[in-house]
Structures are given as structure tokens and as C-alpha cells.
Design a protein around this motif. Structure first.
Motif, PDB file in Angstrom:
ATOM      1  N   ASP A 116     -42.320  60.569 -19.582  1.00 13.45           N
ATOM      2  CA  ASP A 116     -41.622  60.355 -20.905  1.00 13.45           C
ATOM      3  C   ASP A 116     -40.756  61.353 -21.407  1.00 13.45           C
ATOM      4  O   ASP A 116     -40.537  61.537 -22.677  1.00 13.45           O
ATOM      5  N   ALA A 117     -40.012  62.139 -20.383  1.00 15.14           N
ATOM      6  CA  ALA A 117     -39.216  63.283 -20.724  1.00 15.14           C
ATOM      7  C   ALA A 117     -37.852  62.949 -20.676  1.00 15.14           C
ATOM      8  O   ALA A 117     -37.616  61.776 -19.954  1.00 15.14           O
ATOM      9  N   PRO A 118     -36.863  63.635 -21.336  1.00 19.86           N
ATOM     10  CA  PRO A 118     -35.585  63.161 -21.117  1.00 19.86           C
ATOM     11  C   PRO A 118     -35.012  63.050 -19.881  1.00 19.86           C
ATOM     12  O   PRO A 118     -34.000  62.216 -19.337  1.00 19.86           O
ATOM     13  N   ASP A 119     -35.410  63.912 -18.999  1.00 18.24           N
ATOM     14  CA  ASP A 119     -34.913  63.900 -17.404  1.00 18.24           C
ATOM     15  C   ASP A 119     -35.845  62.987 -16.695  1.00 18.24           C
ATOM     16  O   ASP A 119     -35.956  63.287 -15.396  1.00 18.24           O
ATOM     17  N   ALA A 120     -36.667  61.946 -17.251  1.00 18.41           N
ATOM     18  CA  ALA A 120     -37.694  61.363 -16.634  1.00 18.41           C
ATOM     19  C   ALA A 120     -36.828  60.494 -15.150  1.00 18.41           C
ATOM     20  O   ALA A 120     -35.742  60.173 -15.493  1.00 18.41           O
ATOM     21  N   GLY A 121     -37.684  60.373 -14.064  1.00 14.59           N
ATOM     22  CA  GLY A 121     -37.221  59.707 -13.086  1.00 14.59           C
ATOM     23  C   GLY A 121     -37.769  60.138 -11.856  1.00 14.59           C
ATOM     24  O   GLY A 121     -38.530  60.999 -11.825  1.00 14.59           O
ATOM     25  N   THR A 122     -37.201  59.468 -10.694  1.00 13.22           N
ATOM     26  CA  THR A 122     -37.752  59.914  -9.431  1.00 13.22           C
ATOM     27  C   THR A 122     -36.358  60.784  -8.700  1.00 13.22           C
ATOM     28  O   THR A 122     -35.667  59.953  -8.604  1.00 13.22           O
ATOM     29  N   TYR A 123     -36.558  61.917  -8.390  1.00 13.19           N
ATOM     30  CA  TYR A 123     -35.672  62.777  -7.350  1.00 13.19           C
ATOM     31  C   TYR A 123     -35.925  62.657  -6.172  1.00 13.19           C
ATOM     32  O   TYR A 123     -37.111  63.263  -5.722  1.00 13.19           O
ATOM     33  N   ARG A 124     -35.128  62.235  -5.154  1.00  7.67           N
ATOM     34  CA  ARG A 124     -35.449  62.100  -3.846  1.00  7.67           C
ATOM     35  C   ARG A 124     -34.645  63.211  -2.792  1.00  7.67           C
ATOM     36  O   ARG A 124     -33.363  63.492  -2.989  1.00  7.67           O
ATOM     37  N   GLY A 125     -35.429  63.772  -2.145  1.00  8.00           N
ATOM     38  CA  GLY A 125     -34.876  64.719  -1.197  1.00  8.00           C
ATOM     39  C   GLY A 125     -34.288  65.995  -1.895  1.00  8.00           C
ATOM     40  O   GLY A 125     -34.301  66.085  -3.016  1.00  8.00           O
ATOM     41  N   HIS A 126     -33.754  66.849  -0.884  1.00  6.62           N
ATOM     42  CA  HIS A 126     -32.871  68.114  -1.499  1.00  6.62           C
ATOM     43  C   HIS A 126     -32.190  67.872  -2.567  1.00  6.62           C
ATOM     44  O   HIS A 126     -32.090  68.689  -3.576  1.00  6.62           O
ATOM     45  N   ALA A 127     -31.323  67.018  -2.339  1.00  3.78           N
ATOM     46  CA  ALA A 127     -30.110  66.627  -3.309  1.00  3.78           C
ATOM     47  C   ALA A 127     -30.691  66.213  -4.576  1.00  3.78           C
ATOM     48  O   ALA A 127     -30.093  66.731  -5.733  1.00  3.78           O
ATOM     49  N   GLY A 128     -31.770  65.684  -4.538  1.00  2.00           N
ATOM     50  CA  GLY A 128     -32.381  65.027  -6.036  1.00  2.00           C
ATOM     51  C   GLY A 128     -32.976  66.294  -6.644  1.00  2.00           C
ATOM     52  O   GLY A 128     -32.658  66.203  -7.801  1.00  2.00           O
ATOM     53  N   VAL A 129     -33.664  66.971  -6.205  1.00  2.00           N
ATOM     54  CA  VAL A 129     -34.503  68.053  -6.460  1.00  2.00           C
ATOM     55  C   VAL A 129     -33.331  68.957  -7.072  1.00  2.00           C
ATOM     56  O   VAL A 129     -33.649  69.870  -8.099  1.00  2.00           O
ATOM     57  N   ARG A 130     -32.358  69.257  -6.287  1.00  2.00           N
ATOM     58  CA  ARG A 130     -31.466  70.275  -6.656  1.00  2.00           C
ATOM     59  C   ARG A 130     -30.821  69.820  -7.925  1.00  2.00           C
ATOM     60  O   ARG A 130     -30.635  70.947  -8.900  1.00  2.00           O
ATOM     61  N   ARG A 131     -30.590  68.535  -8.099  1.00  2.00           N
ATOM     62  CA  ARG A 131     -30.006  67.931  -9.476  1.00  2.00           C
ATOM     63  C   ARG A 131     -30.881  68.256 -10.615  1.00  2.00           C
ATOM     64  O   ARG A 131     -30.478  68.710 -11.519  1.00  2.00           O
ATOM     65  N   TYR A 132     -32.142  68.207 -10.275  1.00  2.00           N
ATOM     66  CA  TYR A 132     -33.160  68.179 -11.325  1.00  2.00           C
ATOM     67  C   TYR A 132     -33.119  69.673 -11.860  1.00  2.00           C
ATOM     68  O   TYR A 132     -33.002  69.906 -13.085  1.00  2.00           O
TER      69      TYR A 132
END
Length: 135
Positions: A60-76
Motif C-alpha cells: 500500500d506504499a506509493p512505490d508499491a510494485g514488484t521490481y525485477r533484477g538489478h535494474a528494477g532494484v536500482r530504480r527502486y
């Protein structure tokens, strides 16, 4: 705005964790990950993250979602670092068994745009299955 000192502090476990190499290893990985993130060093943080990671943010956070791989985690992580100055992070191991570790996390941060200090408390689950970490 000057760079503030950031800290990662461990506190005593809320419960007794099994003394296994896997649990100790998992705790150390999490310490490295959040320590680097607190220092705004995403490259160093990613060294503690499986390249195939699936990072599930708070639902329920504003940045909710699933982040995949290093690229996704980097973005988060970069989104967080862009919005907040992380002042203090505390990690408290709560439970561990085999390849699963549950931690209580407390983060104090200051909004870069507002200057308002906030505190986030959440539970973090780390699964050491190939390609899966949940935070």
C-alpha cells in the motif's frame, strides 16, 4: 544541502535465532545491503542482491510494485535516495530458519523537498532461494 552522516545499527534480536551458518550469512547480507543503501551507494548495495532478484515493495506504499533484477532494484533504491536523505536504519533479526530470514526494520529519513523527518517501520523477509528476495 550537505551530506549527513548515515548509520546502520543492529539491535538485539527480539527472539533467539537458530545458530546456523545460513542464518548468520543471511543477516550479514542484509546488513551489507541496507548499510550501502543508507550510504546512498546503490552499486555496493547491489553486490548483496541476486541479479535475478524479485523485490516486492510494501503493497500500500506509493512505490508499491514488484521490481525485477538489478535494474528494477536500482530504480527502486534510486527513487528513495532521490526523495529522501536516509538518516538512520536499524535492522533487528526477528526469526530465521533455513533460507528464510525475517527482520524488523526502522528507517528515519528526511524528505529532500520538504525537509520533514519521517520514520518507517516494517518487516522485511529475505528468502535465499535462487532469484528471490522480498523486502
Amino acid at each position: 544541502m550537505g551530506r549527513r552522516s548515515r548509520a546502520l545499527r543492529d539491535t538485539a534480536p527480539a527472539v533467539s535465532l537458530p545458530e546456523s551458518e545460513v542464518v548468520r550469512s543471511n543477516v550479514e547480507v542484509v546488513r551489507r545491503l541496507y548499510g550501502a543503501w543508507s550510504d546512498a551507494d546503490v552499486e555496493r548495495a547491489l553486490l548483496a542482491v541476486d541479479p535475478e532478484v524479485v523485490w516486492e515493495a510494501i503493497a500500500d506504499a506509493p512505490d508499491a510494485g514488484t521490481y525485477r533484477g538489478h535494474a528494477g532494484v536500482r530504480r527502486y533504491m534510486e527513487d528513495w535516495i532521490g526523495d529522501f536523505e536516509i538518516n538512520d536504519t536499524q535492522i533487528e533479526p526477528v526469526a530465521g530458519s533455513g533460507d528464510r530470514l525475517v527482520l524488523a526494520q526502522r528507517v528515519r529519513a528526511t524528505g529532500k523537498g520538504s525537509g520533514v523527518e519521517t520514520e518507517l517501520r516494517r518487516q522485511v523477509q529475505r528468502d535465499r532461494e535462487p532469484g528471490l528476495t522480498r523486502a
